[in-house]
Design an enzyme around this catalytic site. Structure first.
Site, short mmCIF file in Angstrom:
data_model
loop_
_atom_site.label_atom_id
_atom_site.label_comp_id
_atom_site.label_asym_id
_atom_site.label_seq_id
_atom_site.Cartn_x
_atom_site.Cartn_y
_atom_site.Cartn_z
N SER A 291 0.82 -1.21 0.00
CA SER A 291 0.00 0.00 0.00
C SER A 291 0.85 1.26 0.00
O SER A 291 2.00 1.25 0.44
CB SER A 291 -0.94 0.09 1.22
OG SER A 291 -1.76 -1.02 1.31
N ASP B 149 7.37 -8.12 11.81
CA ASP B 149 7.50 -9.57 11.96
C ASP B 149 6.63 -10.02 13.14
O ASP B 149 6.99 -9.80 14.30
CB ASP B 149 8.97 -9.93 12.22
CG ASP B 149 9.22 -11.42 12.20
OD1 ASP B 149 8.25 -12.18 12.02
OD2 ASP B 149 10.38 -11.84 12.37
N VAL C 180 5.25 -13.32 13.04
CA VAL C 180 5.21 -14.77 12.92
C VAL C 180 6.63 -15.31 13.08
O VAL C 180 7.57 -14.81 12.44
CB VAL C 180 4.64 -15.21 11.56
CG1 VAL C 180 4.80 -16.72 11.36
CG2 VAL C 180 3.18 -14.81 11.42
N ASP C 181 6.78 -16.32 13.93
CA ASP C 181 8.09 -16.96 14.10
C ASP C 181 7.92 -18.47 14.08
O ASP C 181 6.90 -19.01 14.55
CB ASP C 181 8.73 -16.53 15.43
CG ASP C 181 9.06 -15.04 15.45
OD1 ASP C 181 9.87 -14.62 14.62
OD2 ASP C 181 8.49 -14.32 16.28
#
Length: 794
Positions: free
Chosen positions: A247, A319, A321-322
């Site tokens: 975007s 971040d 998500v791990d």
């Protein structure tokens, strides 16, 4: 002759009958834009004016009635879209599309979205305004299901209508959050490079994250009060609802505009589909007004404006998500190690219903970090237990409150309070108001690990050393309020230092950000027309530099006249992706060959994943400048070590030969318009016989990947560029003339194929035109299409 006349009469009657039936079928399936309807649960009558592009302007005496009306008209235009999007997170697509969607259903049903939705709903304050209005909206949707006409897609696919619940709404939030995440596309790839190729290859790749940065600056001032990768990629590609991608947004302060008032601009980049992702609606009551852009099944708009303020969003790209490698107990596979003890996996049984097949039953193991991907993704080759930790399902979910509060704010402080409650997905919340405040907030729950831990490869789930140490307070999130440079912007790029650190994420290359800054900074008399042109800007500042760096390494000793012509075109290119340009065609094929010759030999099957992540766009300009690189050597040629010059020269030769075969020998005729196109695809349009009926397009278009007019496509072996994503809307709110603010969406307001608003904005969108977002009530009341909803006695 008499027999022939009789046959002709019969044929004429049959044709008239078919036409009459078609006309009746069409008119009964069109949305109802005029007349009167009686609706359950309404307290008072609601008047809805539909303007010339089909936007409902809802006038009610209270918000409860307004949201019932909103749910009703949203459903009559977008019920099929609602049906698809609620099924994604719940893993229910294979119920209607069959076994080809089983693997996708397994992925989404295993992420824990449904469980998180149920837990959140249990803890909601049932007396709160967000809850009551959300339930009113659902009441309106379900009223339409009861008494409205069934969209033709339900008949074609064979789906029975079902009433909608609050859980469906939260499942939509969950899908949105996952589609924003990028880690599942990047982390497994980087981990594989590190483990299989070694540190030299890995360090060159991740080193690019610190180069070519256009940082979003933080600056807080007072308010003006005035008065897995390849598998996961393949599963996501078959979704019938488009993912969120990138975007642009910028908000220009009063000191930089010609009329001395704030100008707000936003164009979220989302996968193209039919119908378009956003549904526009203008809601007005004695105590509330908002012209909003709504997701299917979401009552409160994520983009909106009124006469007092405007807001929008871009993807933060943080971040959240791990992936953790768990260590099973060697004596009990239902346990895993954490620190000095073994914990028990939570085992959940899942059932998928499949069209014309027996139900599929499978189990998922869940560790303290999250669901094991091994039980969700059949293709996962890694035999180690890999758990995905996702902040969306890990922390308390207040996303309904966020959407309500940002759309019901009275001032900047209220808006910030709403933005601060978002935990996931990470969003850049953009703001501007009539009192000349401008602001940007990077919203989402940020956290810290131990120093030196690189989180874009798999973490150690057993050691206890790779756990989140602390969550940051929202005041430590990147943000700017009324900065001294008099503008804020976001193009999914890296924000400046926060909490004495650059927060890790999957930020996109600086191309769009750098272009936005270069255009905004020097000019101090911006107008609405100026920013409208800027939204259509097709110029990349990065691409000409990449071409220049590659051409400097090209062996020019043995070139044909046509090859020299192609080189001159690239040398003189200013980075423009207009339809009549030749350079973009040469450039895209050149970098396709360059990236393949540089990385494919080492990466093998993983290469296709690498080139379809945003990460490669950050790698390319850095790699093009490098003289020495471990990646130059082609590992398949055992007795030779290739140089950069050999890689570049072979890439150019291959590109030129391909284009000559594809487009002819005359280089000057290799126009961009010959290879780029866009088609807005409907889920039912995947059936060949129905494609032309339901899909919109294909059209020739302009723009390029990572220019402001962002047209996103894969650069692959085909040499044609089918645009799959781009600006889902272009919006301009000028507070010096707020009643004449502008917007456009790619196709049309309605998802009903028989509606005149199914694709009535498509050509305007392609031509860079806009339509008015009407707020002036006297102008709205001039509409010929008026629908009155009245209370229905039960």
């Amino acid at each position: 002759m008499k027999i022939l006349r009789n046959i002709l009469k019969i044929l004429a009657v049959l044709i008239l009958g078919i036409v009459a039936f078609g006309w009746y079928y069409k008119t009964t399936l069109e949305p109802k834009y005029t007349g009167e309807l009686k609706i359950k649960s309404l307290k008072e009558a609601v008047t809805i004016y539909f303007d010339e592009i089909g936007v409902p302007h809802i006038n009610a005496n209270n918000q409860q009635d307004a949201y019932i009306a909103l749910g009703y008209v949203h459903a009559q235009d977008r019920l099929w879209q609602m049906e698809l999007i609620r099924r994604i997170a719940a893993g229910r697509l294979s119920e209607i599309f069959g076994e080809k969607l089983i693997r996708t259903d397994k992925l989404f049903s295993g992420l824990g979205i449904e469980e998180a939705s149920a837990k959140t709903i249990e803890n909601l304050d049932k007396n709160s305004a967000p809850y009551k209005l959300a339930m009113a909206y659902l009441e309106g949707v379900n009223n339409y299901i009861e008494q409205g006409k069934t969209p033709i897609e339900f008949t074609l696919v064979g789906v029975e209508k079902e009433k909608y619940t609050l859980k469906d709404m939260y499942n939509v939030f969950g899908y949105m959050a996952f589609s924003f995440a990028v880690a599942h596309k990047t982390d497994p790839m980087l981990n594989e490079v590190k483990e299989k190729l070694g540190d030299a290859y890995f360090n060159e790749l991740i080193g690019v994250e610190k180069e070519n940065l256009t940082l979003i600056k933080n600056e807080k001032n007072p308010e003006i009060t005035g008065t897995f990768s390849q598998a996961i990629n393949s599963l996501m590609e078959v979704l019938p609802i488009s993912p969120f991608i990138g975007s642009n947004s910028w908000v220009i302060g009063a000191n930089k505009t010609k009329n001395g008032k704030v100008i707000f601009v936003n164009d979220p980049h989302i996968g193209f589909s039919q119908p378009s992702v956003w549904y526009q609606a203008h809601v007005k009551t004695p105590d509330y007004e908002m012209y909003g852009f709504h997701l299917a099944l979401v009552p409160f708009p994520l983009l909106g404006h009124n006469k007092n303020y405007a807001y929008g969003l871009t993807m933060f790209e943080n971040d959240d998500v791990d992936f953790y490698v768990e260590e099973n107990n060697p004596e009990n596979n239902n346990q895993y190690k954490f620190k000095d003890s073994f914990l028990k996996y939570n085992v959940v049984e899942k059932r998928l219903k499949i069209k014309d097949k027996k139900d599929s039953i499978y189990t998922i193991k869940i560790s303290k970090h999250g669901s094991l991907m091994n039980g969700i993704i059949d293709q996962l080759k890694d035999k180690r237990p890999i758990a995905m930790q996702w902040i969306y399902t890990k922390l308390e979910n207040k996303i309904l409150d966020v959407a309500y509060e940002i759309s019901h704010a009275k001032n900047l402080t209220d808006f910030k309070n709403g933005a601060s409650k978002l935990h996931a997905p990470g969003l850049n919340m953009m703001y501007g108001d009539s009192k000349n405040n401008i602001a940007w907030f990077a919203s989402g729950k940020l956290y810290k690990y131990r120093d030196s831990l690189y989180t874009k490869t798999f973490l150690n789930g057993a050691s206890g050393k790779d756990e989140i140490l602390e969550y940051l307070d929202f005041e430590e999130n990147p943000q700017a309020i009324n900065p001294s440079n008099n503008y804020v912007y976001s193009a999914n790029n890296q924000p400046d230092s926060i909490a004495n650190m650059l927060y890790p994420g999957y930020y996109l290359s600086e191309d769009r950000a750098k272009r936005i800054v270069d255009l905004l900074a020097p000019k101090n008399d911006w107008t609405k027309n100026d920013v409208a042109k800027m939204l259509l800007d097709n110029t990349s500042l990065t691409a000409p530099n990449v071409a220049k760096n590659l051409l400097e390494s090209l062996d020019k000793s043995n070139l044909s006249a046509s090859e020299k012509t192609a080189i001159e075109i690239l040398k003189n290119w200013k980075g423009n992706f207009d339809k009549n340009e030749v350079a973009p065609v040469i450039y895209n094929r050149f970098i396709y060959e360059f990236q393949k010759n540089t990385f494919a030999d080492e990466m093998g099957e993983g290469y296709s994943q690498f080139v379809n992540t945003p990460f490669v766009e950050k790698v390319l300009p850095v790699q093009a400048k490098r003289e020495n690189s471990v990646w130059w050597d082609n590992v398949s040629t055992k007795d030779k070590v290739e140089t950069k010059q050999e890689i570049v020269t072979n890439s150019f030769k291959n590109a030129f030969l391909f284009l000559k075969n594809q487009l002819g020998t005359n280089v000057e005729r290799w126009k961009w318009e010959r290879v780029i196109s866009v088609e807005y695809k409907h889920a039912v349009g995947e059936v060949a016989a129905l494609r032309s009926f339901f899909n919109v397009g294909p059209f020739v278009t302009a723009g390029g990947d990572q220019v402001i007019n962002n047209q996103i496509y894969n650069i692959d072996s085909t040499g044609v560029y089918k645009v799959v994503a781009g600006p889902s809307t272009r919006r301009i709110v000028d507070f010096s003339d707020v009643d004449n603010s502008l917007a456009i969406i790619p196709t049309g307001q309605s998802g009903r194929v028989f509606s005149k608003h199914y694709k009535d904005q498509a050509i305007k969108y392609l031509n860079g035109e806009f339509v008015k977002m009407k707020l002036n009530l006297s102008e709205i009341r001039e509409s010929k299409n008026v629908l009155i909803l009245k209370p229905k006695k039960e």
